[in-house]
Design an enzyme around this catalytic site. Structure first.
Site, PDB file in Angstrom:
ATOM      1  N   HIS A 125      -5.543  -9.962  -5.181  1.00 33.58           N
ATOM      2  CA  HIS A 125      -4.249 -10.499  -4.761  1.00 33.58           C
ATOM      3  C   HIS A 125      -3.227 -10.653  -5.861  1.00 33.58           C
ATOM      4  CE1 HIS A 125      -6.066 -10.878  -0.905  1.00 33.58           C
ATOM      5  NE2 HIS A 125      -4.868 -11.187  -0.423  1.00 33.58           N
TER       6      HIS A 125
ATOM      7  N   GLN B 120      17.623  -2.930 -24.147  1.00 30.99           N
ATOM      8  CA  GLN B 120      17.143  -1.605 -24.577  1.00 30.99           C
ATOM      9  C   GLN B 120      15.665  -1.634 -24.937  1.00 30.99           C
ATOM     10  OE1 GLN B 120      19.658  -0.305 -27.763  1.00 30.99           O
ATOM     11  NE2 GLN B 120      21.183   0.551 -26.389  1.00 30.99           N
TER      12      GLN B 120
ATOM     13  N   ASP C  22       0.798  -1.240   0.000  1.00 34.05           N
ATOM     14  CA  ASP C  22       0.000   0.000   0.000  1.00 34.05           C
ATOM     15  C   ASP C  22       0.823   1.279   0.000  1.00 34.05           C
ATOM     16  OD1 ASP C  22      -2.102  -1.637   0.134  1.00 34.05           O
ATOM     17  OD2 ASP C  22      -2.784  -1.058   2.136  1.00 34.05           O
TER      18      ASP C  22
END
Ligand code: ATP
Ligand code: MG
Length: 759
Positions: free
Chosen positions: A288, A656, A155
């Site tokens: 989840h 890249q 969070d």
């Protein structure tokens, strides 16, 4: 003689990617300091249960865990620990093992728990002694509990750290999901509502929306302004469609609410969209998934730094020392009072609860507030109309040097913000080549639609620096298009060319304009910035591949030599070594000697003799021009004999490519914002045309904040031969990388160095 210090580590609360990296580094750093280390399984519950739940850990207990998501220690929510009686058992179990130093990795709840345990430690201990359940000697020896807390929670709602362990990985999952939904939404012309985690903190929703180019975000700290926000949101989405967008995506934080504190659920947003837009909307609750998957490179590095610092802190702690929270602020490790961090965190929670939103945003800090402002601009469906009395500047935007993931996100943000401020963005193709060849076109809001997630450079890039007659040509092109300023997004070649124009401004007045460089290079070798756009993506690409390479070796004794890019800059090599647990990293900054190679061979031999199955060395592509990757591979193969095989892997251009990581996209948006602020400043100086002295700068991130370095200083900051900054902040991480890779405390000095030196 003083007893050996004993410390324990636990993970608690919701699991978060990167917790393992923190555990590994805390355990090894403590072993290195010759402490005894215990792992506690199942969080505080394991502490209460004792027995095998508190087990001695060795160097190898935490081997091979870096790439694993979740936590090897397990985690639990423990109702028993909320009771004093439960905590008393915990104290007893710790003291039976002589442990009075504790590292807790978890969210706000877990860290509060650790703090409570520390407060009560002395009293609980005395009670246990009085009851005859502990030997009285513990009073003397273990009279205090040393606590260090690390925030492991996706969070990112905790005070005391800019970033918590797990947040970056969660953002990866969110961004992947949003990118995927964007493509299907575009095919079906559909509206989507995506719910992400975050009860009291909109970090994931805000940054996810910013990274993916979503159309609207609803976060707890800063609800939409108007009472009829539903209509406003839908009008933004509708206008977007009229402008040619094929999708509409609204990101909703779990804890989103309106100005009056009423929850805004994703279902409600779905209803609103269906009602006002008259089309079906779909809800996706990510749940989840956000905690899943392998930790991102940056979470592994962050957790590694914090874990080692936590071990250091609890081992140094003395009786009476406060519990500390160890976090990262402005790219530096910081120690704060755990109690204060918990208090502040609770305060933000109550601000949100009591609808004091300005205060909540104030608490979140500048970077968060800036991100919110940036998002508000970028998600506008169309730019604000130009103001009649304001100067409209014509700004050339180009990408220079090798392609870096995130260049498009930066270009998109620059173009949109320029237009939103009434200026005219001109897209230059193929870097400075397009400036010479007059390959320039006006851009607008929709030209850059959908550019945020794409890799490479849509404008095209080149390593061209105008020379001789080309300078004259470029000056003419700039004059023809009446260019007032240049924004160059790119790597060293781009900086070089920008600097060239700046130097030539006395010969060519057309160059005497603001030239703003935004660092974008996977090498992270640019002046004036600790980080450049693209480096994080490249690091993640490397780490992903090395994880796979490591998996391919489970059955055989193998040593891999992996060569990574970076030119003469060892950033990618060192960081990927930390993130993958490589035992050796070869950098140009340090050089390679034959003696060291011999020592490395000895180390490998000893390791494999003692049961090691996998060796991993990372070599920067330019580390040494003679001791090349094939050379080292051949040398190790021959010397390793029957003990191990050697394979080399030169990773090449995959580094890249790829879609930019969320971090790179957000960095791109922040730097673009700053570039446009500077252009605005110039626009406000009516009349004058020579601004290069104030406006010729390279932007960057230093100590966590955006800042600008004048172009004229570049030569003084750079090692021009090796094209890297003279000072590189990450060099100080080398001892940590070395320490974590050694096979045990003091091992290196005792067994190998000694031998090698005698030979
Ligand atoms: P996240 O919110 O990221 O999932 P968290 O650490 O905040 O993680 P919680 O469930 O709040 O998760 O707390 C985890 C455990 O910490 C609880 O199960 C409990 O054992 C302990 N704990 C939480 N608050 C306290 C408290 N005030 N006193 C003692 N222990 C506590
Ligand atoms: Mg919590």
């Amino acid at each position: 003689m003083a007893k050996t210090a004993r410390l324990s580590v636990l993970t608690s609360g919701g699991d978060a990617q990167g917790m393992n990296a923190a555990v590994r580094s805390a355990v090894r750093a403590a072993l290195e300091r010759r402490a005894e280390v215990f792992g506690i399984f199942e969080g505080f519950q394991g502490m209460i249960e004792g027995g095998d739940q508190i087990s001695p850990f060795t160097w190898d207990s935490v081997g091979g865990v870096l790439q694993q998501g979740g936590t090897i220690l397990g985690t639990a929510r423990s109702p028993d620990f909320l009771e004093r009686s439960g905590r008393k058992e915990a104290v007893r179990n710790l003291l039976l093992q002589g442990i009075n130093r504790l590292i807790v990795i978890g969210g706000d709840g877990s860290l509060t728990g650790a703090q409570v345990l520390r407060e009560e430690w002395r009293t609980l201990l005395e009670e246990l002694v009085a009851e005859g359940r502990l030997d009285p000697s513990v009073k003397e020896e273990y009279g205090f509990l040393a606590v260090a807390g690390l925030v492991g929670s996706i969070d990112n709602d905790m005070f005391g750290t800019d970033l918590s362990i797990g947040t970056d990985s969660a953002l990866h999952r969110i961004t992947e999901a949003l990118d995927a939904i964007t493509s299907t939404a575009a095919s079906h012309q559909r509206a989507f509502v995506v719910e992400v985690m975050g009860h009291h903190c909109g970090h994931l929703a805000l940054m996810g929306a910013l990274a993916s180019g979503a159309d609207f975000a609803l976060i707890p700290e800063n609800p939409p302004n108007l009472d009829e926000w539903e209509e406003r949101m839908c009008s933004i989405l509708r206008t977007g469609r009229e402008m040619g967008r094929r999708d509409s995506i609204v990101v909703v934080a779990e804890g989103a609410q309106d100005r009056h504190g009423n929850p805004i659920s994703s279902r409600y947003v779905e209803e609103v969209l269906t009602k006002y837009l008259g089309e079906e909307a779909r809800v996706t609750v990510l749940g989840h998934v956000q905690r899943g998957g392998s930790p991102s490179a940056s979470d592994r590095v962050l957790a590694t730094l914090l874990g080692a610092a936590a071990a250091e802190a609890v081992l140094n702690a003395k009786p009476g020392d406060e519990a500390v929270l160890i976090g990262i602020e402005n790219n530096k490790i910081v120690h704060s009072s755990l109690t204060e961090c918990v208090e502040h965190t609770l305060k933000v929670g109550s601000c949100i609860h009591e609808c004091r939103f300005d205060e909540a945003m104030e608490y979140r800090g500048k970077a968060y507030r800036d991100s919110f402002r940036i998002l508000r601009t970028l998600i506008r469906a169309n730019p604000r109309p130009p103001q009649p009395n304001k100067r409209r500047l014509r700004v050339a935007v180009l990408t220079g040097g090798a392609p870096a993931p995130g260049m498009n996100a930066a270009t998109r943000a620059v173009v949109r913000m320029l237009e939103d401020n009434g200026h005219i963005p001109l897209g230059v193709k193929w870097g400075f080549r397009g400036l010479i060849d007059d390959d320039i076109q006006e851009m607008n809001w929709m030209t850059v639609n959908g550019w945020a997630p794409t890799g490479g450079s849509e404008l095209g890039s080149s390593r061209k620096t105008p020379e001789g007659a080309e300078l004259y040509a470029a000056a003419q092109v700039l004059e023809k298009h009446q260019v007032d300023a240049i924004v160059m997004i790119g790597g060293w070649a781009g900086y070089h060319a920008a600097h060239k124009l700046y130097e030539e401004r006395h010969n060519f007045p057309a160059f005497d304009i603001p030239i703003i460089c935004i660092p974008a290079s996977i090498n992270n070798n640019l002046p004036g910035s600790e980080l450049s756009i693209g480096a994080d993506t490249a690091l993640n690409s490397i780490v992903e591949v090395v994880d796979k390479i490591k998996q391919s070796a489970v059955a055989l004794n193998r040593c891999f030599i992996v060569e990574v890019m970076g030119r003469y800059c060892g950033y990618l090599a060192l960081m990927s070594a930390i993130a993958t647990g490589a035992e050796r990293v070869y950098l140009h900054e340090e050089g390679i000697t034959l003696k060291e190679l011999e020592r490395d061979i000895e180390l490998l031999k000893q390791g494999f003799q003692q049961g090691k199955r996998l060796g991993l060395m990372i070599r920067n592509e330019a580390a040494n021009s003679f001791y090349t990757t094939p050379f080292i591979a051949a040398l190790f193969e021959e010397e390793g004999g029957a003990l191990f095989e050697v394979r080399q892997s030169i990773l090449g251009h995959l580094q890249q490519g790829g879609n930019p990581s969320p971090f790179d996209r957000i960095l791109a948006a922040r730097l673009a914002w700053e570039a446009v602020q500077r252009i605005e400043e110039v626009a406000s100086r009516a009349g004058a045309r020579r601004y290069s002295d104030v406006g010729a700068v390279c932007l960057g991130i230093q100590e966590g904040d955006v800042n600008a370095t004048p172009l004229y200083r570049i030569p003084r900051l750079m090692d021009e031969v090796h094209q890297r900054p003279l000072e590189q902040w990450w060099m100080e991480l080398r001892p940590l990388a070395r320490m974590l890779a050694q096979p045990g405390p003091g091992f290196f000095e005792q067994s190998v160095l000694g031998q090698a030196d005698q030979n």
